[in-house]
Design a protein around this motif. Structure first.
Motif, mmCIF file in Angstrom:
data_model
loop_
_atom_site.group_PDB
_atom_site.id
_atom_site.type_symbol
_atom_site.label_atom_id
_atom_site.label_comp_id
_atom_site.label_asym_id
_atom_site.label_seq_id
_atom_site.Cartn_x
_atom_site.Cartn_y
_atom_site.Cartn_z
ATOM 1 N N ASP A 118 0.824 -1.209 0.000
ATOM 2 C CA ASP A 118 0.000 0.000 0.000
ATOM 3 C C ASP A 118 0.860 1.262 0.000
ATOM 4 O O ASP A 118 0.558 2.240 -0.690
ATOM 5 C CB ASP A 118 -0.938 0.008 1.213
ATOM 6 C CG ASP A 118 -1.960 -1.121 1.152
ATOM 7 O OD1 ASP A 118 -2.369 -1.479 0.032
ATOM 8 O OD2 ASP A 118 -2.319 -1.644 2.213
ATOM 9 N N GLU B 183 -0.947 -0.269 -13.705
ATOM 10 C CA GLU B 183 -1.830 -1.425 -13.513
ATOM 11 C C GLU B 183 -1.026 -2.723 -13.341
ATOM 12 O O GLU B 183 -1.388 -3.587 -12.550
ATOM 13 C CB GLU B 183 -2.800 -1.545 -14.691
ATOM 14 C CG GLU B 183 -3.879 -0.474 -14.729
ATOM 15 C CD GLU B 183 -4.731 -0.471 -13.463
ATOM 16 O OE1 GLU B 183 -5.039 -1.575 -12.949
ATOM 17 O OE2 GLU B 183 -5.075 0.623 -12.979
ATOM 18 N N LYS C 194 0.416 -2.580 -9.842
ATOM 19 C CA LYS C 194 -0.644 -2.823 -8.863
ATOM 20 C C LYS C 194 -1.033 -4.298 -8.833
ATOM 21 O O LYS C 194 -1.284 -4.868 -7.756
ATOM 22 C CB LYS C 194 -1.874 -1.979 -9.207
ATOM 23 C CG LYS C 194 -3.021 -2.096 -8.208
ATOM 24 C CD LYS C 194 -4.162 -1.175 -8.581
ATOM 25 C CE LYS C 194 -5.292 -1.259 -7.556
ATOM 26 N NZ LYS C 194 -5.837 -2.630 -7.429
ATOM 27 N N SER C 195 -1.063 -4.948 -10.002
ATOM 28 C CA SER C 195 -1.423 -6.364 -10.073
ATOM 29 C C SER C 195 -0.436 -7.222 -9.283
ATOM 30 O O SER C 195 -0.831 -8.120 -8.535
ATOM 31 C CB SER C 195 -1.470 -6.811 -11.530
ATOM 32 O OG SER C 195 -1.735 -8.199 -11.610
ATOM 33 N N ASP D 241 -0.862 -6.547 -5.563
ATOM 34 C CA ASP D 241 -2.079 -7.205 -5.069
ATOM 35 C C ASP D 241 -1.799 -8.680 -4.764
ATOM 36 O O ASP D 241 -2.296 -9.227 -3.776
ATOM 37 C CB ASP D 241 -3.200 -7.091 -6.104
ATOM 38 C CG ASP D 241 -3.817 -5.691 -6.151
ATOM 39 O OD1 ASP D 241 -3.568 -4.915 -5.206
ATOM 40 O OD2 ASP D 241 -4.529 -5.391 -7.132
ATOM 41 N N GLU D 242 -1.023 -9.331 -5.636
ATOM 42 C CA GLU D 242 -0.651 -10.738 -5.393
ATOM 43 C C GLU D 242 0.164 -10.874 -4.118
ATOM 44 O O GLU D 242 -0.058 -11.784 -3.311
ATOM 45 C CB GLU D 242 0.166 -11.276 -6.570
ATOM 46 C CG GLU D 242 -0.631 -11.685 -7.789
ATOM 47 C CD GLU D 242 0.253 -12.411 -8.789
ATOM 48 O OE1 GLU D 242 0.754 -13.505 -8.461
ATOM 49 O OE2 GLU D 242 0.449 -11.869 -9.894
ATOM 50 N N ARG E 121 0.208 -8.797 -1.571
ATOM 51 C CA ARG E 121 -0.652 -8.480 -0.429
ATOM 52 C C ARG E 121 -1.545 -9.659 -0.059
ATOM 53 O O ARG E 121 -1.820 -9.902 1.113
ATOM 54 C CB ARG E 121 -1.511 -7.259 -0.762
ATOM 55 C CG ARG E 121 -2.331 -6.745 0.418
ATOM 56 C CD ARG E 121 -3.329 -5.686 0.011
ATOM 57 N NE ARG E 121 -2.690 -4.484 -0.518
ATOM 58 C CZ ARG E 121 -2.695 -4.149 -1.801
ATOM 59 N NH1 ARG E 121 -3.293 -4.939 -2.709
ATOM 60 N NH2 ARG E 121 -2.114 -3.035 -2.205
ATOM 61 N N ALA E 122 -1.988 -10.401 -1.061
ATOM 62 C CA ALA E 122 -2.929 -11.507 -0.825
ATOM 63 C C ALA E 122 -2.249 -12.770 -0.308
ATOM 64 O O ALA E 122 -2.921 -13.678 0.189
ATOM 65 C CB ALA E 122 -3.681 -11.817 -2.112
#
Length: 487
Positions: free
Chosen positions: A250, A269, A272-273, A276-277, A279-280
């Motif tokens: 973040d 993008e 960010k992708s 996101d991976e 972070r998950a």
């Protein structure tokens, strides 16, 4: 003449009762009529590194487990704290089958009510499976070091039946027992409650292990998430991760938006992708401030720990720690090696500040640190092991390492061992040559490597749990190794 069915008394078996305060019990000599008991002489201020060598199926892992039990008994009987950490490589479905056969036999012999009274854990375990058949895919996979389950099965293995039955435990002055364990799993592939029940239930704690993102190098991150070299988003992520040392997804996105106004939308993008991976991924702790979410609070009432903190915070001297690298955890080899390295960094602090003796157990150590050709500074597991061997003596950190093939390991590890055990038989004649160099009286070793006939093969298979122990690599004895009290 009929064989007596009565049990032998300790006096008849002529065994001095095992006193753990005199040292960790190793087993009994094979060369004398009285079969004297042997204890491991622990040296204060020195590293007690032990190599355990032998073919699969001869009892190498069983003795490692037995030695961990002996050390736990030794320290607790003296009122001393000890940190025991075991790296487990696999679980064993055949153990479940043997437990089930034993339970069914006890129910047939004693009746369901009495069998439940005598074996409450087994009754609850198999009762759960009967009541909830949908759990069949989740249960039935106890680990190699399921040390919170008593070894009921070995209690029915006999040294002799004439003139009366003497089981293995009676002969060693022991009995089946269970030990408190804390099992740390990573990205668990099964429900933690199932892992707990499989490995002993009430005496087992299961903790979900995590790693700080700040401990992940950009190079490792790029390999893990397949970040191509030369891409714009890859270069930007490298700058913030490696140069600016920002490891919170973040925070990286916030900084990028504020500091990279000319970035193309497609680049943003893609970045960010990837973030996101990251972070998950449940393995990683994000950022430096840990704010527990509602679903991440500790569930200590049932022995399951799931908190947003690094796995090293779960290490305890109140139980035997098991780092679960079996299929219970979803980890690749590089992550396993990183975990070993991070654990060593934590252990240096624990041993240095708290003055606690530490024992690290590695089953099939070559699978983790690699073979001799992989012993490089870029291999984090080898880097940790090299430091342990250099600094372990001053910190009272000891290593017990099991392997099938000695010749595949770096010679520095072999020559750094204080003691060497050989269980049953060697897997390679090359190892016998190494042992005769590493052990001062190695020329006297007559360790079986190959079998000349099928009959000889069957005969030698009966030597499971027997072998040689070299004290200080100077004096070698032939012995019956201590059996494992837990399952």
């Amino acid at each position: 003449m009929a064989v007596s069915t009565r049990a032998a008394s300790p006096a008849e078996v002529n065994i001095p009762h095992f006193n753990p305060a005199s040292g960790p019990y190793l087993g009994r000599l094979m060369s004398t009529n009285r079969k004297e008991k042997l204890y491991l002489p622990l040296k204060v201020g020195e590293a007690n590194h032990i190599f355990i060598l032998g073919k699969t199926g001869y009892g190498k892992t069983s003795f490692m487990k037995a030695l961990a039990e002996a050390l736990w008994e030794y320290y607790t009987s003296r009122g001393q704290e000890v940190l025991i950490v075991i790296f487990e490589r696999k679980y064993d479905y055949s153990k479940f089958q043997r437990l089930k056969a034993f339970w069914n036999k006890r129910v047939e012999e004693l009746g369901k009510e009495e069998a439940t009274r005598v074996h409450p854990y087994l009754a609850a375990y198999f009762g759960t499976l009967e009541k909830y058949p949908q759990l069949k895919s989740q249960l039935g996979f106890p680990g190699d070091f399921a040390m919170s389950i008593p070894n009921y099965i070995l209690a029915e293995t006999y040294v002799t039946r004439k003139p009366y039955p003497i089981d293995v435990f009676t002969w060693h002055g022991l009995q089946p027992d269970s030990f408190p364990t804390r099992r740390i799993v990573f990205r668990p592939t099964r429900a933690p409650e199932a892992i707990k029940l499989d490995n002993g239930g009430g005496k087992v704690e299961v903790a979900i292990g995590r790693i700080h993102l700040r401990d992940i190098s950009f190079e490792m991150l790029a390999r893990k998430f397949d970040i191509p070299k030369g891409t714009a988003y890859g270069r930007i992520l490298r700058k913030y991760w490696k140069v600016y040392k920002i490891h919170d997804p973040d925070e990286i996105l916030r900084r990028v938006k504020a500091e990279e106004p000319s970035m193309r939308e497609s680049t943003y993008e893609s970045l960010k992708s990837i973030l996101d991976e990251i972070r998950a991924d449940p393995l990683y702790l994000k950022g430096s401030v840990l704010k527990p979410k509602a679903e991440q609070v500790t569930r200590s009432g049932n022995g399951i720990y799931d908190e947003p903190k690094p796995f090293t915070d779960y290490l305890t001297t109140k139980a035997i720690n098991i780092i679960d690298f079996s299929d219970n955890s979803e980890l690749d080899l590089e992550e396993q090696r990183l975990i070993m390295y991070l654990l060593w960094q934590k252990i240096k602090l624990i041993a240095g500040r708290k003055r606690v003796d530490v024992w690290l157990f590695f089953d099939e150590i070559q699978d983790l640190i690699g073979t001799a050709g992989e012993a490089s500074r870029h291999n984090l597991a080898w880097k940790a092991m090299e430091e342990i061997y250099r600094k372990g003596r001053s910190l009272s950190v000891n290593v017990v390492a099991g392997t099938q093939y000695l010749y595949k390991l770096p010679m520095s590890l072999i020559m750094g061992a204080a003691h060497i055990a050989v269980i049953g038989a060697l897997a390679s004649p090359k190892d016998l040559d190494i042992l005769r160099v590493a052990i001062m009286d190695g020329e006297r070793l007559r360790i079986p490597v190959e079998h000349d006939s099928f009959e000889e093969f069957l005969k030698r298979r009966k030597k499971k749990g027997r072998g040689w122990f070299s004290f200080d690599r100077e004096f070698t004895v032939k012995m019956y190794f201590r059996p494992n009290q837990s399952f």
